[in-house]
Scaffold this active site. Structure first.
Site, PDB file in Angstrom:
ATOM      1  N   HIS A   1       4.853  14.298   5.670  1.00 35.19           N
ATOM      2  CA  HIS A   1       4.699  15.711   5.348  1.00 35.19           C
ATOM      3  C   HIS A   1       5.271  16.473   6.543  1.00 35.19           C
ATOM      4  O   HIS A   1       4.894  16.179   7.683  1.00 35.19           O
ATOM      5  CB  HIS A   1       3.221  16.062   5.137  1.00 35.19           C
ATOM      6  CG  HIS A   1       2.513  15.100   4.224  1.00 35.19           C
ATOM      7  ND1 HIS A   1       2.807  14.987   2.882  1.00 35.19           N
ATOM      8  CD2 HIS A   1       1.566  14.166   4.462  1.00 35.19           C
ATOM      9  CE1 HIS A   1       2.049  14.038   2.333  1.00 35.19           C
ATOM     10  NE2 HIS A   1       1.282  13.517   3.279  1.00 35.19           N
TER      11      HIS A   1
ATOM     12  N   SER B   1       0.831  -1.215   0.000  1.00 33.19           N
ATOM     13  CA  SER B   1       0.000   0.000   0.000  1.00 33.19           C
ATOM     14  C   SER B   1       0.863   1.262   0.000  1.00 33.19           C
ATOM     15  O   SER B   1       1.402   1.599  -1.036  1.00 33.19           O
ATOM     16  CB  SER B   1      -1.097   0.013   1.061  1.00 33.19           C
ATOM     17  OG  SER B   1      -2.135  -0.908   0.679  1.00 33.19           O
TER      18      SER B   1
ATOM     19  N   CYS C   1      -1.272  -4.024   3.925  1.00 32.32           N
ATOM     20  CA  CYS C   1      -2.091  -5.230   4.042  1.00 32.32           C
ATOM     21  C   CYS C   1      -1.298  -6.358   4.710  1.00 32.32           C
ATOM     22  O   CYS C   1      -1.862  -7.391   5.039  1.00 32.32           O
ATOM     23  CB  CYS C   1      -2.621  -5.655   2.675  1.00 32.32           C
ATOM     24  SG  CYS C   1      -1.329  -5.919   1.459  1.00 32.32           S
TER      25      CYS C   1
END
Lengths: 119, 119
Positions: free
Chosen positions: B67, B62, B82
């Site tokens: 940030h 995934s 996952c």
């Protein structure tokens, strides 16, 4: 005050064909970013075999991602943005574009700081 | 059963210099993925002026994103996978590599499906 909002959508009972391949999922992700008026920096998508897509658009305001499991009719989407955005509009767009019947939305406020300045 | 775990880390009181530029933040993100033994598909980073970084690595499992807001000594990180991963190990690595004193970790279980199959 918070730096930004990080929303997740668990999208169930989707049209499985729509979740399967990169070109359509890329269109969906770009359409959401265009609707929200956010700034695109770079995107990346990967096709899983035989079906399933993972993708990401890095935004000026942070990011959007999607990961699909066509075998479950399920897609996981998130948006993190330091600029306010319309969470319900994204939910409705996902229902419309993925033929989904059931969406679970969660909102996390990120970054508790005294006086946030958008970068 | 759930498709995967989506964890977020709000990382406060960081060493501001460490949050400022792409090369170091890229190292941090790649180090976390290496530690977790996850598969890299593609990465992207953007340098904000004068300081601040936004970046992600699209994973086989995934994604991971970061940030940073050096002016607040703050970084927002998330991992969605996952495949099970060690949430506390990521928290400790972030403290170590960003010189952070205070990390708020949240875990969202994503995708409630009857019988998940990892893609």
């Amino acid at each position: 005050m918070h730096i930004g909002l990080h929303s997740t959508w668990d999208v169930y009972d989707c049209d499985r064909d729509k979740l399967s391949y990169v070109p359509y999922i890329s269109e969906v992700l770009h359409a959401i970013v265009d609707d929200l008026g956010l700034g695109k920096v770079k995107d990346a998508f990967k096709q899983f075999e035989p079906v399933g897509v993972t993708g990401f658009i890095l935004l000026e305001e942070s990011h959007i991602s999607i990961h699909t499991w066509p075998e479950h009719g399920y897609a996981a989407v998130d948006v993190f943005s330091c600029k306010p955005f319309d969470v319900v509009a994204v939910e409705n767009k996902l229902k419309q574009l993925l033929g989904a019947e059931n969406v679970v939305t969660r909102n996390l406020e990120r970054g508790e700081v005294p006086n946030p300045i958008s970068s």
